[in-house]
Design a protein around this motif. Structure first.
Motif, PDB file in Angstrom:
ATOM      1  N   ASP A  49      -2.370  -0.585  17.358  1.00  0.00           N
ATOM      2  CA  ASP A  49      -3.744  -0.864  16.990  1.00  0.00           C
ATOM      3  C   ASP A  49      -4.120  -0.012  15.771  1.00  0.00           C
ATOM      4  O   ASP A  49      -3.501   1.022  15.496  1.00  0.00           O
ATOM      5  CB  ASP A  49      -4.679  -0.553  18.166  1.00  0.00           C
ATOM      6  CG  ASP A  49      -6.097  -1.027  17.895  1.00  0.00           C
ATOM      7  OD1 ASP A  49      -6.902  -0.193  17.443  1.00  0.00           O
ATOM      8  OD2 ASP A  49      -6.380  -2.217  18.113  1.00  0.00           O
ATOM      9  N   LEU A  50      -5.184  -0.436  15.060  1.00  0.00           N
ATOM     10  CA  LEU A  50      -5.572   0.227  13.832  1.00  0.00           C
ATOM     11  C   LEU A  50      -5.977   1.681  14.056  1.00  0.00           C
ATOM     12  O   LEU A  50      -5.701   2.550  13.224  1.00  0.00           O
ATOM     13  CB  LEU A  50      -6.714  -0.560  13.172  1.00  0.00           C
ATOM     14  CG  LEU A  50      -7.205  -0.031  11.819  1.00  0.00           C
ATOM     15  CD1 LEU A  50      -6.099  -0.127  10.782  1.00  0.00           C
ATOM     16  CD2 LEU A  50      -8.429  -0.818  11.349  1.00  0.00           C
ATOM     17  N   VAL A  51      -6.654   1.989  15.197  1.00  0.00           N
ATOM     18  CA  VAL A  51      -7.169   3.337  15.433  1.00  0.00           C
ATOM     19  C   VAL A  51      -6.128   4.254  16.065  1.00  0.00           C
ATOM     20  O   VAL A  51      -6.351   5.457  16.169  1.00  0.00           O
ATOM     21  CB  VAL A  51      -8.433   3.279  16.315  1.00  0.00           C
ATOM     22  CG1 VAL A  51      -9.525   2.490  15.632  1.00  0.00           C
ATOM     23  CG2 VAL A  51      -8.113   2.667  17.678  1.00  0.00           C
ATOM     24  N   GLN A  52      -5.029   3.723  16.537  1.00  0.00           N
ATOM     25  CA  GLN A  52      -4.001   4.543  17.164  1.00  0.00           C
ATOM     26  C   GLN A  52      -3.196   5.299  16.093  1.00  0.00           C
ATOM     27  O   GLN A  52      -2.951   4.781  15.009  1.00  0.00           O
ATOM     28  CB  GLN A  52      -3.076   3.670  18.017  1.00  0.00           C
ATOM     29  CG  GLN A  52      -3.780   3.061  19.212  1.00  0.00           C
ATOM     30  CD  GLN A  52      -2.903   2.056  19.934  1.00  0.00           C
ATOM     31  OE1 GLN A  52      -2.029   1.422  19.333  1.00  0.00           O
ATOM     32  NE2 GLN A  52      -3.158   1.881  21.229  1.00  0.00           N
ATOM     33  N   LEU A  79       4.369  -3.450   7.311  1.00  0.00           N
ATOM     34  CA  LEU A  79       4.965  -4.785   7.266  1.00  0.00           C
ATOM     35  C   LEU A  79       3.940  -5.885   7.539  1.00  0.00           C
ATOM     36  O   LEU A  79       4.031  -6.970   6.949  1.00  0.00           O
ATOM     37  CB  LEU A  79       6.090  -4.882   8.308  1.00  0.00           C
ATOM     38  CG  LEU A  79       7.240  -3.896   8.144  1.00  0.00           C
ATOM     39  CD1 LEU A  79       8.264  -4.124   9.242  1.00  0.00           C
ATOM     40  CD2 LEU A  79       7.888  -4.037   6.772  1.00  0.00           C
ATOM     41  N   LEU A  80       2.957  -5.596   8.412  1.00  0.00           N
ATOM     42  CA  LEU A  80       2.039  -6.646   8.836  1.00  0.00           C
ATOM     43  C   LEU A  80       0.699  -6.017   9.191  1.00  0.00           C
ATOM     44  O   LEU A  80       0.651  -4.919   9.755  1.00  0.00           O
ATOM     45  CB  LEU A  80       2.604  -7.410  10.051  1.00  0.00           C
ATOM     46  CG  LEU A  80       1.723  -8.498  10.660  1.00  0.00           C
ATOM     47  CD1 LEU A  80       1.538  -9.657   9.691  1.00  0.00           C
ATOM     48  CD2 LEU A  80       2.332  -8.999  11.973  1.00  0.00           C
ATOM     49  N   ARG A  81      -0.383  -6.758   8.890  1.00  0.00           N
ATOM     50  CA  ARG A  81      -1.725  -6.309   9.281  1.00  0.00           C
ATOM     51  C   ARG A  81      -2.589  -7.538   9.536  1.00  0.00           C
ATOM     52  O   ARG A  81      -2.930  -8.281   8.621  1.00  0.00           O
ATOM     53  CB  ARG A  81      -2.337  -5.429   8.205  1.00  0.00           C
ATOM     54  CG  ARG A  81      -3.694  -4.869   8.605  1.00  0.00           C
ATOM     55  CD  ARG A  81      -4.142  -3.790   7.653  1.00  0.00           C
ATOM     56  NE  ARG A  81      -5.431  -3.244   8.045  1.00  0.00           N
ATOM     57  CZ  ARG A  81      -6.037  -2.221   7.441  1.00  0.00           C
ATOM     58  NH1 ARG A  81      -5.440  -1.643   6.398  1.00  0.00           N
ATOM     59  NH2 ARG A  81      -7.202  -1.792   7.856  1.00  0.00           N
ATOM     60  N   GLU A  82      -2.932  -7.757  10.809  1.00  0.00           N
ATOM     61  CA  GLU A  82      -3.757  -8.897  11.224  1.00  0.00           C
ATOM     62  C   GLU A  82      -4.881  -8.367  12.105  1.00  0.00           C
ATOM     63  O   GLU A  82      -4.633  -7.954  13.247  1.00  0.00           O
ATOM     64  CB  GLU A  82      -2.926  -9.933  11.987  1.00  0.00           C
ATOM     65  CG  GLU A  82      -1.860 -10.618  11.129  1.00  0.00           C
ATOM     66  CD  GLU A  82      -1.080 -11.637  11.927  1.00  0.00           C
ATOM     67  OE1 GLU A  82      -1.286 -11.687  13.167  1.00  0.00           O
ATOM     68  OE2 GLU A  82      -0.282 -12.369  11.333  1.00  0.00           O
ATOM     69  N   GLY A  83      -6.090  -8.360  11.583  1.00  0.00           N
ATOM     70  CA  GLY A  83      -7.216  -7.836  12.350  1.00  0.00           C
ATOM     71  C   GLY A  83      -7.023  -6.355  12.621  1.00  0.00           C
ATOM     72  O   GLY A  83      -6.880  -5.541  11.714  1.00  0.00           O
TER      73      GLY A  83
END
Length: 322
Positions: A49-52, A79-83
C-alpha cells in the motif's frame, strides 16, 4: 443490551477494512545457474500500500568472504502504481566464487505500518547452482612450457638502422674535420676549446667580492655578524693568494703578526688591523657598529686591496702622462 453485540461486530468490520493488507514479497535469482566467477542478479519485488514503509536488505562487504560478493547495487525502482497500490523492485548484481549448490533461503524485507513493525519473507527459497570447468586429464595430456624459439637473424630487419647510423657517422666526421681545419687556421688546438678559464688576479677577485658584499646590504638589515664575517673572509682569501700566507686558518692576531714581515704602507697595515679588531668585537662580543663604522670598514678593506695589489697591476692601470 441486545444491540451491544451488533455494535461490536460493526466496529470490528470497520477496523478490518481500515487496516491495509500486508505487503507481498517475491524474490528470484537470474539466472539460477552460472559458471564460477560469473555475475547474476538477486531480485526482490514488494507489492504494498502507498502508506506502508518497507526497507530492502543491505548486503555488507565481507559477510560471506570467498563465496558471495556484492558487485553492484541498483536503486529501488517503481514498477507499478495503481491507486493506493504500488510495486517496487530492488536489484543486486552479485558474483559467486565457490563451486556447488548455494541455498540463499528466503528474502527478508523490513515492514512498518502504523503500530506494526515486522519482517516479511518471500514464500520461495532462492537457490543458485555454480559450476566450473571440468578438465579431463585422461583424454588431454599436460605438457611443460615450451622453451623460447630462436629465430634466424635477417639483415633486412636492421638495414634501415645501419644506413642511418652510417650517414650520421659520416656527418660527424665531416663536422670534426671542419672544426680541426678552423682551429689550425687560427693556430689553436682542440684542447684549447675545453681549457679552463684562467683564474682572476687576487686583487680583482677581492674587489668583485667586496662589491657583491656591499650590494647585499647585510648591516642595513641588522645582519652585522654576517657582514663582518664576509668582509674578513674576503681579506683572508686575498692575503692567502697574494702573499701565500695561510690566513684562512689563522686568528686575527696571527694574521697581524704574519703581516709584520710584509712590506706594506703604514695606512694599509693600520686599516687591516682596525678591520680585524672591529670584526672580532662584532662576531664574539656581539657589538653593534653604527652605519658610519660599517661604511668606513668597507672602504678600508677596499683601499687595502687597491694599495697592496702587485706593482705591475698598478703600473698598467696608471695612465701615461708623457
Amino acid at each position: 443490551m441486545k444491540r451491544l453485540p451488533l455494535l461490536v461486530l460493526l466496529f470490528a468490520a470497520f477496523g478490518a477494512r481500515a487496516q491495509s493488507p500486508r505487503p507481498v514479497v517475491t524474490a528470484r535469482v537470474e539466472p539460477d545457474s552460472v559458471m564460477i566467477g560469473d555475475r547474476f542478479d538477486y531480485i526482490i519485488e514488494v507489492e504494498k500500500d502507498l502508506v506502508q514503509v518497507v526497507r530492502f536488505p543491505v548486503f555488507q562487504p565481507g559477510e560471506n568472504p570467498g563465496a558471495l560478493v556484492l558487485v553492484e547495487e541498483a536503486p529501488v525502482d517503481t514498477l507499478l502504481r495503481e491507486g493506493r497500490r504500488m510495486k517496487l523492485r530492488k536489484r543486486y548484481r552479485m558474483a559467486v566464487f565457490e563451486e556447488g549448490h548455494h541455498d540463499f533461503g528466503t528474502a527478508e524485507v523490513f515492514y512498518a505500518d502504523k503500530n506494526i513493525v515486522d519482517t516479511l519473507r518471500s514464500e520461495n527459497d532462492l537457490t543458485l547452482n555454480v559450476t566450473t570447468f571440468q578438465i579431463d586429464s585422461t583424454s588431454q595430456s599436460i605438457y611443460d612450457l615450451k622453451p623460447q624459439r630462436a629465430l634466424p637473424f635477417r639483415l633486412g630487419e636492421i638495414r634501415g638502422y645501419l644506413l642511418w647510423g652510417l650517414l650520421a657517422a659520416i656527418g660527424l666526421a665531416l663536422l670534426a674535420a671542419g672544426v680541426l681545419c678552423w682551429l689550425r687556421r687560427r693556430g689553436s688546438t682542440l684542447g684549447g676549446l675545453f681549457a679552463a678559464a684562467p683564474a682572476l688576479p687576487p686583487h680583482v677577485e677581492a674587489i668583485r667580492a667586496l662589491e657583491e658584499l656591499h650590494n647585499r646590504k647585510l648591516w642595513q638589515n641588522n645582519r652585522h655578524k654576517q657582514y663582518y664575517s664576509g668582509l674578513t673572509d674576503i681579506l683572508r682569501t686575498y692575503i692567502a693568494r697574494r702573499w701565500e700566507i695561510g690566513a684562512m686558518e689563522m686568528t686575527s692576531d696571527e694574521i697581524i703578526a704574519a703581516m709584520r714581515s710584509i712590506e706594506l704602507p703604514d695606512k694599509a697595515r693600520a686599516d687591516l688591523t682596525t678591520i680585524l679588531r672591529d670584526a672580532d668585537l662584532v662576531k664574539f662580543a656581539k657589538a653593534t657598529p653604527d652605519a658610519g663604522q660599517n661604511e668606513a670598514d668597507y672602504l678600508k678593506a677596499y683601499y687595502f686591496v687597491e694599495e697592496t695589489k702587485p706593482a705591475t697591476e698598478q703600473a698598467e692601470e696608471t695612465p701615461d702622462n708623457r
